[in-house]
Scaffold this motif. Structure first.
Motif, PDB file in Angstrom:
ATOM      1  N   ARG A 131     -64.183  16.624   4.773  1.00  0.00           N
ATOM      2  CA  ARG A 131     -64.228  17.235   6.110  1.00  0.00           C
ATOM      3  C   ARG A 131     -63.172  18.340   6.123  1.00  0.00           C
ATOM      4  N   VAL A 132     -63.485  19.468   6.705  1.00  0.00           N
ATOM      5  CA  VAL A 132     -62.522  20.565   6.807  1.00  0.00           C
ATOM      6  C   VAL A 132     -61.641  20.324   8.024  1.00  0.00           C
ATOM      7  N   ARG A 133     -60.366  20.141   7.771  1.00  0.00           N
ATOM      8  CA  ARG A 133     -59.393  19.922   8.858  1.00  0.00           C
ATOM      9  C   ARG A 133     -58.773  21.240   9.325  1.00  0.00           C
ATOM     10  N   ARG A 134     -58.623  22.189   8.389  1.00  0.00           N
ATOM     11  CA  ARG A 134     -58.114  23.516   8.745  1.00  0.00           C
ATOM     12  C   ARG A 134     -58.843  24.548   7.904  1.00  0.00           C
ATOM     13  N   ALA A 135     -59.479  25.486   8.575  1.00  0.00           N
ATOM     14  CA  ALA A 135     -60.236  26.546   7.913  1.00  0.00           C
ATOM     15  C   ALA A 135     -59.298  27.574   7.298  1.00  0.00           C
ATOM     16  N   GLY A 136     -59.844  28.359   6.411  1.00  0.00           N
ATOM     17  CA  GLY A 136     -59.082  29.424   5.770  1.00  0.00           C
ATOM     18  C   GLY A 136     -59.825  29.928   4.556  1.00  0.00           C
ATOM     19  N   SER A 137     -59.090  30.542   3.655  1.00  0.00           N
ATOM     20  CA  SER A 137     -59.679  31.070   2.430  1.00  0.00           C
ATOM     21  C   SER A 137     -59.057  30.404   1.223  1.00  0.00           C
ATOM     22  N   ILE A 138     -59.898  30.158   0.215  1.00  0.00           N
ATOM     23  CA  ILE A 138     -59.454  29.563  -1.042  1.00  0.00           C
ATOM     24  C   ILE A 138     -60.078  30.336  -2.191  1.00  0.00           C
ATOM     25  N   GLN A 139     -59.514  30.147  -3.388  1.00  0.00           N
ATOM     26  CA  GLN A 139     -60.082  30.785  -4.573  1.00  0.00           C
ATOM     27  C   GLN A 139     -59.675  30.018  -5.814  1.00  0.00           C
ATOM     28  N   ALA A 140     -60.417  30.263  -6.875  1.00  0.00           N
ATOM     29  CA  ALA A 140     -60.115  29.629  -8.152  1.00  0.00           C
ATOM     30  C   ALA A 140     -58.643  29.863  -8.492  1.00  0.00           C
ATOM     31  N   ASP A 157     -52.894  28.130   0.450  1.00  0.00           N
ATOM     32  CA  ASP A 157     -51.945  28.234   1.561  1.00  0.00           C
ATOM     33  C   ASP A 157     -52.483  27.758   2.900  1.00  0.00           C
ATOM     34  N   THR A 158     -53.801  27.756   3.083  1.00  0.00           N
ATOM     35  CA  THR A 158     -54.315  27.511   4.435  1.00  0.00           C
ATOM     36  C   THR A 158     -55.266  26.336   4.583  1.00  0.00           C
ATOM     37  N   VAL A 159     -56.122  26.089   3.618  1.00  0.00           N
ATOM     38  CA  VAL A 159     -57.199  25.128   3.814  1.00  0.00           C
ATOM     39  C   VAL A 159     -56.707  23.692   3.637  1.00  0.00           C
ATOM     40  N   ARG A 160     -57.082  22.859   4.601  1.00  0.00           N
ATOM     41  CA  ARG A 160     -56.797  21.414   4.526  1.00  0.00           C
ATOM     42  C   ARG A 160     -58.122  20.685   4.705  1.00  0.00           C
ATOM     43  N   VAL A 161     -58.394  19.765   3.777  1.00  0.00           N
ATOM     44  CA  VAL A 161     -59.621  18.972   3.845  1.00  0.00           C
ATOM     45  C   VAL A 161     -59.264  17.499   3.771  1.00  0.00           C
ATOM     46  N   ARG A 179     -64.122  32.143   2.155  1.00  0.00           N
ATOM     47  CA  ARG A 179     -63.834  31.545   3.461  1.00  0.00           C
ATOM     48  C   ARG A 179     -64.452  30.154   3.554  1.00  0.00           C
ATOM     49  N   VAL A 180     -63.673  29.210   4.081  1.00  0.00           N
ATOM     50  CA  VAL A 180     -64.130  27.841   4.317  1.00  0.00           C
ATOM     51  C   VAL A 180     -63.927  27.543   5.799  1.00  0.00           C
ATOM     52  N   GLY A 181     -65.004  27.078   6.444  1.00  0.00           N
ATOM     53  CA  GLY A 181     -64.943  26.741   7.860  1.00  0.00           C
ATOM     54  C   GLY A 181     -65.371  25.306   8.084  1.00  0.00           C
ATOM     55  N   PRO A 182     -65.577  24.910   9.319  1.00  0.00           N
ATOM     56  CA  PRO A 182     -65.893  23.519   9.648  1.00  0.00           C
ATOM     57  C   PRO A 182     -67.149  22.968   8.973  1.00  0.00           C
ATOM     58  N   PHE A 183     -68.097  23.855   8.614  1.00  0.00           N
ATOM     59  CA  PHE A 183     -69.318  23.413   7.947  1.00  0.00           C
ATOM     60  C   PHE A 183     -69.312  23.724   6.453  1.00  0.00           C
ATOM     61  N   GLY A 184     -68.150  24.101   5.910  1.00  0.00           N
ATOM     62  CA  GLY A 184     -68.038  24.300   4.475  1.00  0.00           C
ATOM     63  C   GLY A 184     -67.851  25.734   4.053  1.00  0.00           C
ATOM     64  N   VAL A 185     -68.285  26.022   2.832  1.00  0.00           N
ATOM     65  CA  VAL A 185     -68.126  27.335   2.216  1.00  0.00           C
ATOM     66  C   VAL A 185     -69.050  28.339   2.903  1.00  0.00           C
ATOM     67  N   ARG A 186     -68.484  29.480   3.277  1.00  0.00           N
ATOM     68  CA  ARG A 186     -69.302  30.538   3.896  1.00  0.00           C
ATOM     69  C   ARG A 186     -70.404  30.944   2.918  1.00  0.00           C
ATOM     70  N   GLY A 187     -71.628  30.994   3.422  1.00  0.00           N
ATOM     71  CA  GLY A 187     -72.762  31.397   2.609  1.00  0.00           C
ATOM     72  C   GLY A 187     -73.480  30.233   1.941  1.00  0.00           C
ATOM     73  N   ASP A 188     -72.936  29.024   2.053  1.00  0.00           N
ATOM     74  CA  ASP A 188     -73.595  27.871   1.461  1.00  0.00           C
ATOM     75  C   ASP A 188     -74.565  27.274   2.482  1.00  0.00           C
ATOM     76  N   VAL A 189     -75.573  26.578   1.982  1.00  0.00           N
ATOM     77  CA  VAL A 189     -76.537  25.893   2.846  1.00  0.00           C
ATOM     78  C   VAL A 189     -76.857  24.530   2.254  1.00  0.00           C
ATOM     79  N   GLN A 190     -77.429  23.686   3.062  1.00  0.00           N
ATOM     80  CA  GLN A 190     -77.962  22.396   2.624  1.00  0.00           C
ATOM     81  C   GLN A 190     -79.421  22.362   3.072  1.00  0.00           C
TER      82      GLN A 190
END
Length: 183
Positions: free
Chosen positions: A150-159, A107-111, A35-46
């Motif tokens: 910048r995440v323009r549309r959230a969704g799920s991505i994979q390799a 299919d869903t994520v736009r950055v 899952r990718v949302g407005p702040f990036g990859v779910r579970g990632d931190v800075q």
């Protein structure tokens, strides 16, 4: 067709001699849909939100072709995430991107391409200073920086997901056009 090789997130926070005391640069590839949302990859931190993260730096992308260049230069394998990137891509010259380019991933994520990465002292320590003396200057001079997104549309991505580029409006600056080394 450009494609996503890996989606990466922090593996573990590591002690670092910088001002924050830890770094989140140790990114590793994740399995399956992510899952990718407005702040990036779910579970990632800075660890240092002063310089990383937020909406304009939600994701960092690096090209497999650039990683292969550095593998030859450094004489070692550089797995996805080694550059601290969230997205390892192939078949896309990320450094020739323009500010405002939109990447449709799967299919869903736009950055949206926002700015180039500025290499820092944490990155130099991660690479193995003092063994790679002058790493930041060397990385900077090659201009193989990769973009923040910048995440323009959230969704799920994979390799394996395909990446389609929707070009920025005519006249948009190139990713590296205004880049000046901070060193």
């Amino acid at each position: 067709m450009p494609r996503l090789i890996a989606v990466c997130a922090v593996h573990e926070l590591r002690r670092d001699s910088g001002s924050v005391g830890v770094t989140a640069i140790d990114k590793r590839a994740l399995e399956g849909a992510v899952r990718v949302g407005p702040f990036g990859v779910r579970g990632d931190v800075q660890a240092s939100r002063k310089y990383h993260g937020g909406h304009d730096k939600a994701l960092y992308a690096y090209a497999q072709e650039d990683a292969q260049f550095w593998e030859g230069e450094l004489g070692r394998s550089l797995a996805p995430g080694w550059f601290g990137e969230n997205l390892r891509v192939e078949g896309l010259d990320v450094n020739a991107a323009h500010i405002g380019d939109i990447w449709q991933i799967g299919d869903t994520v736009r950055v949206e391409v926002t700015e180039p990465r500025t290499p820092c002292a944490t990155f130099a320590r991660w690479v193995g200073a003092p063994h790679e003396r002058g790493w930041v200057k060397r990385f900077d001079a090659e201009r193989r920086l990769g973009p923040y997104l910048r995440v323009r549309r959230a969704g799920s991505i994979q390799a394996g997901d395909e990446i389609t580029v929707v070009p920025a409006p005519a006249g948009a600056p190139g990713l590296l056009d205004g880049y000046r080394s901070p060193r």
